[in-house]
Design an enzyme around this catalytic site. Structure first.
Site, PDB file in Angstrom:
ATOM      1  N   ARG A 196     -18.854  29.852  39.778  1.00  0.00           N
ATOM      2  CA  ARG A 196     -18.206  29.387  38.770  1.00  0.00           C
ATOM      3  C   ARG A 196     -16.994  29.852  38.055  1.00  0.00           C
ATOM      4  NH1 ARG A 196     -19.320  28.417  32.733  1.00  0.00           N
ATOM      5  NH2 ARG A 196     -17.899  27.146  32.235  1.00  0.00           N
ATOM      6  N   HIS A 227     -11.086  27.325  30.167  1.00  0.00           N
ATOM      7  CA  HIS A 227     -11.867  28.130  29.550  1.00  0.00           C
ATOM      8  C   HIS A 227     -11.124  29.000  28.456  1.00  0.00           C
ATOM      9  CE1 HIS A 227     -15.816  30.314  30.279  1.00  0.00           C
ATOM     10  NE2 HIS A 227     -15.478  31.006  29.199  1.00  0.00           N
ATOM     11  N   ASN A 287     -24.432  25.893  28.519  1.00  0.00           N
ATOM     12  CA  ASN A 287     -24.628  27.233  28.207  1.00  0.00           C
ATOM     13  C   ASN A 287     -25.307  27.504  27.357  1.00  0.00           C
ATOM     14  OD1 ASN A 287     -22.448  27.218  30.150  1.00  0.00           O
ATOM     15  ND2 ASN A 287     -20.770  27.938  28.752  1.00  0.00           N
ATOM     16  N   GLU A 308     -17.327  24.734  26.713  1.00  0.00           N
ATOM     17  CA  GLU A 308     -17.918  25.025  25.482  1.00  0.00           C
ATOM     18  C   GLU A 308     -16.676  24.479  24.240  1.00  0.00           C
ATOM     19  OE1 GLU A 308     -18.899  29.074  24.629  1.00  0.00           O
ATOM     20  OE2 GLU A 308     -20.751  28.759  26.115  1.00  0.00           O
ATOM     21  N   GLU A 344     -24.281  28.894  32.103  1.00  0.00           N
ATOM     22  CA  GLU A 344     -24.229  30.044  31.781  1.00  0.00           C
ATOM     23  C   GLU A 344     -25.558  30.479  31.271  1.00  0.00           C
ATOM     24  OE1 GLU A 344     -20.996  31.372  29.051  1.00  0.00           O
ATOM     25  OE2 GLU A 344     -19.585  30.451  30.075  1.00  0.00           O
ATOM     26  N   TYR A 394     -27.813  30.575  25.125  1.00  0.00           N
ATOM     27  CA  TYR A 394     -27.841  32.036  25.017  1.00  0.00           C
ATOM     28  C   TYR A 394     -29.069  32.496  24.039  1.00  0.00           C
ATOM     29  CZ  TYR A 394     -23.762  33.235  27.774  1.00  0.00           C
ATOM     30  OH  TYR A 394     -22.838  33.272  28.696  1.00  0.00           O
TER      31      TYR A 394
HETATM   32  C1  PNW Z   1     -19.749  31.943  25.955  1.00  0.00           C
HETATM   33  N1  PNW Z   1     -21.416  31.962  19.810  1.00  0.00           N
HETATM   34  O1  PNW Z   1     -18.962  32.219  24.925  1.00  0.00           O
HETATM   35  C2  PNW Z   1     -18.448  31.750  26.964  1.00  0.00           C
HETATM   36  O2  PNW Z   1     -18.404  30.766  27.877  1.00  0.00           O
HETATM   37  C3  PNW Z   1     -18.328  32.942  27.805  1.00  0.00           C
HETATM   38  O3  PNW Z   1     -16.712  33.344  28.283  1.00  0.00           O
HETATM   39  C4  PNW Z   1     -18.737  34.417  27.085  1.00  0.00           C
HETATM   40  O4  PNW Z   1     -18.262  35.498  27.540  1.00  0.00           O
HETATM   41  C5  PNW Z   1     -20.203  34.234  26.910  1.00  0.00           C
HETATM   42  O5  PNW Z   1     -20.724  33.030  26.470  1.00  0.00           O
HETATM   43  C6  PNW Z   1     -20.837  35.408  26.194  1.00  0.00           C
HETATM   44  O6  PNW Z   1     -20.586  35.559  24.853  1.00  0.00           O
HETATM   45  C7  PNW Z   1     -19.766  32.059  23.536  1.00  0.00           C
HETATM   46  O7  PNW Z   1     -20.918  32.700  18.698  1.00  0.00           O
HETATM   47  C8  PNW Z   1     -19.252  32.820  22.523  1.00  0.00           C
HETATM   48  O8  PNW Z   1     -22.334  31.155  19.525  1.00  0.00           O
HETATM   49  C9  PNW Z   1     -19.520  32.738  21.313  1.00  0.00           C
HETATM   50  C10 PNW Z   1     -20.796  31.899  21.014  1.00  0.00           C
HETATM   51  C11 PNW Z   1     -21.323  31.021  22.155  1.00  0.00           C
HETATM   52  C12 PNW Z   1     -20.907  31.615  23.330  1.00  0.00           C
END
Ligand code: PNW
Length: 462
Positions: A75, A119, A293, A165, A366, A295
């Site tokens: 991707r 992006h 995505n 996002e 992601e 995390y």
């Molecule tokens: C994503 N938050 O970003 C992006 O899609 C990527 O480009 C990035 O490198 C990756 O996650 C890691 O950060 C985010 O604050 C940035 O919740 C910030 C947040 C979530 C996703």
């Protein structure tokens, strides 16, 4: 016990501004991230993506590394200002050629391209002249740009993601101002989000009407972290549900249900723009798959006004609008982003999507972690990253075994890169792992020590 299905998609992900470099090469126009990162104080140590991983020049080598890792799908994103330097009008043929060559090289290596159209690197001219995502014509400009990409690459690209996002663009870009274009407002996020949804929908309509014969799939990728109720009290349960609606349903409900969630309409009043009947119809059903995505996880509690005082970074929206108080458990391990490692939150997130949107095919586009790993003799002892992937992949497997239609998983990221406002210190790169190992991670506990793939030229130059 359980195994990933044979046709499960294993991939890794990157984005244009984070890896390409060559910011002014071969006719590329400036983006809002070129501008934002050059403002003192916006990015850690004043770093920029001007050189990044130099992927623009080294893409062949990178694809060989992917191939050696056994990556089945990749991707990446197209930099809008590389193909349309001012966002609209004149086309940059050398920009189109770069992506065409990249796609050919991937196909030659048996790697399936998954292409994101946006992006975050908006052509700067569109920000300066048309107010970026706040402007009236942005959805049409985006659709025209998308059309150009379908026309040139759609013969070979069968998996499209319109936007990455939109929550981040709205909240971090227009609410908190910590990401480009650096705006600070409690109403602009909702207008930007509205235009992002219209842009997505218009691009999908064009793809389906004009390029149906290409037989591809198109969707959107949203980000959402899990919100676990802090206590069993009903007001905390409601707070967690409300937080998820402000975070993910904000973008997914219009697409899967035809309008914004009622709780947002009620709380935001006139700050939340309204869709006309025609727009609701335009947006409804515009995703062939659910891109997620994911995390981390946080506890959510009823705000009681406390949320006004806390930082909103990492919150699922503007905290005073949700009135949700977020916290982490002291026992949770933190990555170097201070994001907690909570695999069961991933499973709950998948099940929430499965239930609310009627069992859609889901792709995790992601998931990954940053750790301050050290290079020793050209290698990295990456045990924490191994543990992270083992935990999250096990959670994915559990969700699948309970019926969730999870079809694929893209690790963020293929290599260490420009981590936006955090610069190059935050390392999400996979380094080197073969994908058979990744697939086995839920079952095995083998130590995974890899060859370093970090190629940040800025660091190399000291
Ligand atoms: C994503 N938050 O970003 C992006 O899609 C990527 O480009 C990035 O490198 C990756 O996650 C890691 O950060 C985010 O604050 C940035 O919740 C910030 C947040 C979530 C996703």
């Amino acid at each position: 016990m359980h195994q990933f299905p044979n046709n499960f998609i294993w991939g890794t992900a990157t984005s244009s501004y984070q890896i390409e470099g060559a910011a002014t090469k071969d006719g590329k126009g400036p983006s809002i991230w070129d501008a934002f990162s050059s403002i003192p104080g916006k990015v850690h140590k004043g770093e920029t993506g001007a050189l990044a991983c130099d992927h623009y020049h080294r893409y062949k080598e990178d694809i060989q590394l992917m191939k050696a890792m056994g990556v089945k799908a990749y991707r990446f994103s197209i930099a809008w200002p590389r193909v349309l330097p001012t966002g609209k009008g004149a086309i940059n043929k050398r920009g189109l050629q770069f992506y065409s060559d990249l796609i050919d090289e991937l196909l030659k290596a048996d790697i399936v391209p998954w292409v994101t159209l946006y992006h975050w690197d908006l052509p700067l001219a569109l920000q300066m002249e048309d107010d970026g995502w706040l402007g009236d014509s942005i959805a049409d400009y985006f659709a025209t740009y998308a059309d150009l990409c379908f026309e040139h690459f759609g013969d070979r690209v069968k998996h499209w993601i319109t936007l990455n996002e939109p929550w981040v663009v709205a909240i971090l870009g227009h609410g908190q101002g910590v990401f480009a274009p650096g705006r600070n407002s409690n109403s602009e996020p909702y207008l930007a989000a509205h235009n992002l949804l219209l842009a997505h929908a218009k691009a999908v309509q064009i793809y389906r009407k004009k390029y149906g014969h290409q037989n591809g799939q198109i969707g959107i990728t949203n980000n959402c972290d899990w919100r676990e109720p802090l206590t069993k009290r009903s007001e905390d349960q409601e707070a967690a549900e409300r937080a998820l609606q402000f975070f993910l349903a904000w973008f997914a409900d219009p697409i899967y249900k035809g309008d914004y969630p009622a709780v947002m309409k009620k709380r935001l009043g006139s700050r939340l723009p309204q869709f006309s009947t025609a727009e609701k119809e335009l947006i409804l059903g515009t995703s062939d798959f659910f891109g997620l995505n994911h995390y981390t996880t946080m506890y959510a509690a009823h705000g009681d006004g406390r949320s006004k005082k806390q930082s909103v970074y990492g919150n699922g929206g503007i905290s005073e609008d949700q009135d949700v108080h977020l916290s982490q458990d002291k026992s949770w391990d933190l990555t170097s982003m201070n994001w907690a490692v909570v695999p069961w939150g991933c499973k709950k997130m998948l099940k929430w999507i499965d239930a609310r949107y009627d069992r859609p095919p889901i792709y995790i586009t992601e998931n990954g972690c940053a750790y301050p790993d050290q290079v020793v003799d050209g290698k990295v002892d990456d045990q924490k990253r191994v543990d992270f992937y083992r935990g999250y992949l096990t959670a994915c497997l559990d969700a699948i075994s309970e019926g969730v239609q999870l079809k694929g998983y893209f690790a963020w990221s293929f290599m260490d890169n420009f981590e936006w406002a955090s610069g190059y210190d935050k390392r999400f790169g996979l380094h080197y792992v073969d994908f058979e190992t990744l697939e086995r991670l839920p079952k095995e506990s083998a130590r995974w020590i890899g060859q370093v793939m970090r190629r940040n030229r800025l660091n190399e130059q000291g």
